[in-house]
Design an enzyme around this catalytic site. Structure first.
Site, short mmCIF file in Angstrom:
data_model
loop_
_atom_site.label_atom_id
_atom_site.label_comp_id
_atom_site.label_asym_id
_atom_site.label_seq_id
_atom_site.Cartn_x
_atom_site.Cartn_y
_atom_site.Cartn_z
N ASP A 1 0.37 18.70 4.04
CA ASP A 1 0.80 18.05 2.19
C ASP A 1 0.06 18.19 1.69
O ASP A 1 -0.01 18.71 0.13
CB ASP A 1 1.16 16.48 2.36
CG ASP A 1 2.43 16.05 3.19
OD1 ASP A 1 2.93 17.25 3.01
OD2 ASP A 1 2.51 14.96 3.54
N GLY A 2 -1.90 18.40 1.96
CA GLY A 2 -2.83 18.83 1.34
C GLY A 2 -2.90 19.74 0.67
O GLY A 2 -2.67 20.76 -0.75
N ASP B 1 -1.24 11.37 -6.62
CA ASP B 1 -1.85 10.38 -7.24
C ASP B 1 -2.99 10.58 -8.10
O ASP B 1 -3.61 11.42 -8.11
CB ASP B 1 -1.81 9.02 -5.57
CG ASP B 1 -2.67 9.79 -4.69
OD1 ASP B 1 -3.29 10.80 -4.90
OD2 ASP B 1 -2.84 9.78 -3.64
N ASP C 1 -11.92 -2.75 -5.02
CA ASP C 1 -13.23 -0.84 -4.94
C ASP C 1 -12.28 -0.02 -6.05
O ASP C 1 -12.79 1.29 -6.17
CB ASP C 1 -12.26 -0.74 -3.35
CG ASP C 1 -12.93 -1.21 -2.45
OD1 ASP C 1 -14.01 -1.69 -2.76
OD2 ASP C 1 -12.69 -0.79 -1.74
P1 NAP Z 1 -6.88 14.38 3.67
O1 NAP Z 1 -7.57 13.53 3.47
O2 NAP Z 1 -6.89 16.86 4.32
O3 NAP Z 1 -4.66 14.38 3.33
C1 NAP Z 1 -4.85 12.82 3.43
C2 NAP Z 1 -3.08 12.72 4.14
O4 NAP Z 1 -2.15 11.73 3.86
C3 NAP Z 1 -3.42 14.24 5.08
O5 NAP Z 1 -2.16 13.55 6.61
C4 NAP Z 1 -1.63 14.46 4.21
O6 NAP Z 1 -0.45 15.32 4.70
C5 NAP Z 1 -0.90 13.18 3.60
N1 NAP Z 1 -0.46 12.82 2.68
C6 NAP Z 1 0.01 13.79 1.78
N2 NAP Z 1 0.38 13.92 0.34
C7 NAP Z 1 1.69 13.16 0.74
C8 NAP Z 1 2.70 12.13 0.67
N3 NAP Z 1 3.24 12.46 -0.76
N4 NAP Z 1 3.29 11.40 2.07
C9 NAP Z 1 2.75 11.47 2.55
N5 NAP Z 1 1.53 11.76 3.49
C10 NAP Z 1 0.60 12.94 2.08
O7 NAP Z 1 -6.50 14.85 2.49
P2 NAP Z 1 -6.14 15.75 1.42
O8 NAP Z 1 -4.57 16.82 2.30
O9 NAP Z 1 -6.65 16.54 -0.26
O10 NAP Z 1 -4.82 15.27 0.79
C11 NAP Z 1 -5.02 14.35 -0.25
C12 NAP Z 1 -4.44 13.06 -0.07
O11 NAP Z 1 -4.75 11.96 0.36
C13 NAP Z 1 -4.14 12.21 -1.31
O12 NAP Z 1 -3.76 12.28 -2.54
C14 NAP Z 1 -4.49 10.40 -1.04
O13 NAP Z 1 -2.42 10.56 -1.12
C15 NAP Z 1 -4.02 11.03 0.84
N6 NAP Z 1 -5.62 9.95 1.37
C16 NAP Z 1 -4.68 8.80 1.63
C17 NAP Z 1 -5.75 7.97 1.89
C18 NAP Z 1 -4.89 6.83 3.03
O14 NAP Z 1 -3.99 6.83 3.46
N7 NAP Z 1 -5.89 6.30 3.26
C19 NAP Z 1 -7.16 8.15 1.50
C20 NAP Z 1 -7.68 9.26 0.91
C21 NAP Z 1 -6.26 9.58 0.65
P3 NAP Z 1 -0.76 16.93 5.62
O15 NAP Z 1 -1.43 16.35 7.15
O16 NAP Z 1 0.21 17.12 5.62
O17 NAP Z 1 -1.80 17.06 4.95
MN MN Z 2 -5.48 16.89 4.18
#
Ligand code: NAP
Ligand code: MN
Length: 266
Positions: A49-50, A124, A152
């Site tokens: 997704d990222g 987001d 936060d």
């Molecule tokens: P990352 O830290 O490598 O991955 C973040 C995780 O979020 C990955 O497992 C990704 O799926 C999943 N994800 C992304 N979009 C999604 C969606 N629409 N629905 C469900 N899961 C989703 O960071 P990144 O790949 O650059 O992604 C950035 C995103 O991470 C941000 O937009 C934010 O939403 C999310 N994030 C989540 C948390 C948390 O859940 N505590 C904290 C910080 C950021 P894949 O494994 O397929 O890449």
């Molecule tokens: Mn990712």
């Protein structure tokens, strides 16, 4: 359709999958492009997704259909696995797929001095302070001031992003056929001094959500758009909304959002 751009993350599995896909497409007389351009008619993204979010940003959020091949972890935006490449080439040839449209989030950061920096996002927008200190923000929706927030930070998620960070914070999963902004607090403080909403607020597009540093506290903070981080020293206001501009994700004919939610979350 002729011109296809393949975007891949740098993992070995993704690069090998992208090479296989390029071979299969060339064998069907497609032109495989190494860069996105105005002539690109279809984008294949190999990663998670990222990676799909990064690909859309790097291409400038065009209306071109994007299809995901999952070599990542969750793969919420993807319809294919590396072992399904023949099926993927088949639907590109036949056109037997649907596109799911998502309106983009926009974030305009107004800095002291008047400069405005603008960003777009699929998933987001977060505004927060440093990791180790409480952040004091003001939240307004449209013309209404809502609250002083201490905690936060605050995340504003699109429906497409409702299953990502928003969900981990206790926010709701939203069917992407509903266009809205979901404002979810990140570790809100609630005591006799500080009081903020603990649940998500759902607002329609067009209202303009405003987040800005509370007077008397630091004006610096991090804007995080689709996981990409920007630090600002002197923030006056962050305005967030949904734009009319949409991006398109390829979905298989049998795609059902709630079946996908069940398969990925339960
Ligand atoms: P990352 O830290 O490598 O991955 C973040 C995780 O979020 C990955 O497992 C990704 O799926 C999943 N994800 C992304 N979009 C999604 C969606 N629409 N629905 C469900 N899961 C989703 O960071 P990144 O790949 O650059 O992604 C950035 C995103 O991470 C941000 O937009 C934010 O939403 C999310 N994030 C989540 C948390 C948390 O859940 N505590 C904290 C910080 C950021 P894949 O494994 O397929 O890449
Ligand atoms: Mn990712």
């Amino acid at each position: 359709m002729k011109n296809i751009f393949i975007y891949t993350n740098k993992s070995e599995a993704s690069e090998s999958c992208a090479r296989d896909l390029a071979e299969k497409l060339k064998a069907e007389n497609f032109t495989v492009q190494s860069e996105f351009s105005d002539s690109t008619e279809f984008v294949c993204v190999v990663g998670g997704d990222g990676t799909l979010m990064h690909a859309m940003r790097d291409c400038g959020y065009p209306a071109t259909p994007f299809v995901g091949i999952n070599t990542g972890h969750l793969g919420f935006y993807q319809e294919f696995h590396p072992q399904d490449l023949d099926e993927l080439v088949g639907i590109i040839i036949s056109g037997d797929y649907n596109v799911q449209s998502h309106r983009l989030l926009t974030a305009d950061v107004k800095l002291a001095g008047g400069d405005v920096r603008s960003y777009q996002a699929l998933t987001d927008v977060v505004f927060r302070g440093s990791m180790s200190k409480v952040t004091h923000l003001r939240l307004a929706i449209g013309d209404s001031f809502i609250e002083n927030f201490s905690g936060d930070g605050i995340i504003v998620a699109s429906s497409a992003g409702s299953t990502a960070y928003n969900y981990s914070l206790g926010g709701s999963i939203v069917d992407p056929r509903v266009s809205l902004l979901q404002i979810t607090p990140i570790a809100p403080m609630n005591n006799k001094t500080f009081r903020s909403f603990t649940s998500s607020l759902l607002v329609p597009p067009g209202l303009d959500v405003h987040i800005y540093p509370e007077a008397g506290f630091t004006k610096s903070g991090y804007l995080i758009v689709d996981g990409e981080e920007y630090f600002f020293e002197d923030v006056e206001d962050v305005a967030i909304d949904l734009s009319e501009q949409t991006v398109n994700i390829v979905r298989l004919a049998g795609y059902d959002f709630w079946a996908k939610v069940k398969s990925k979350f339960l």
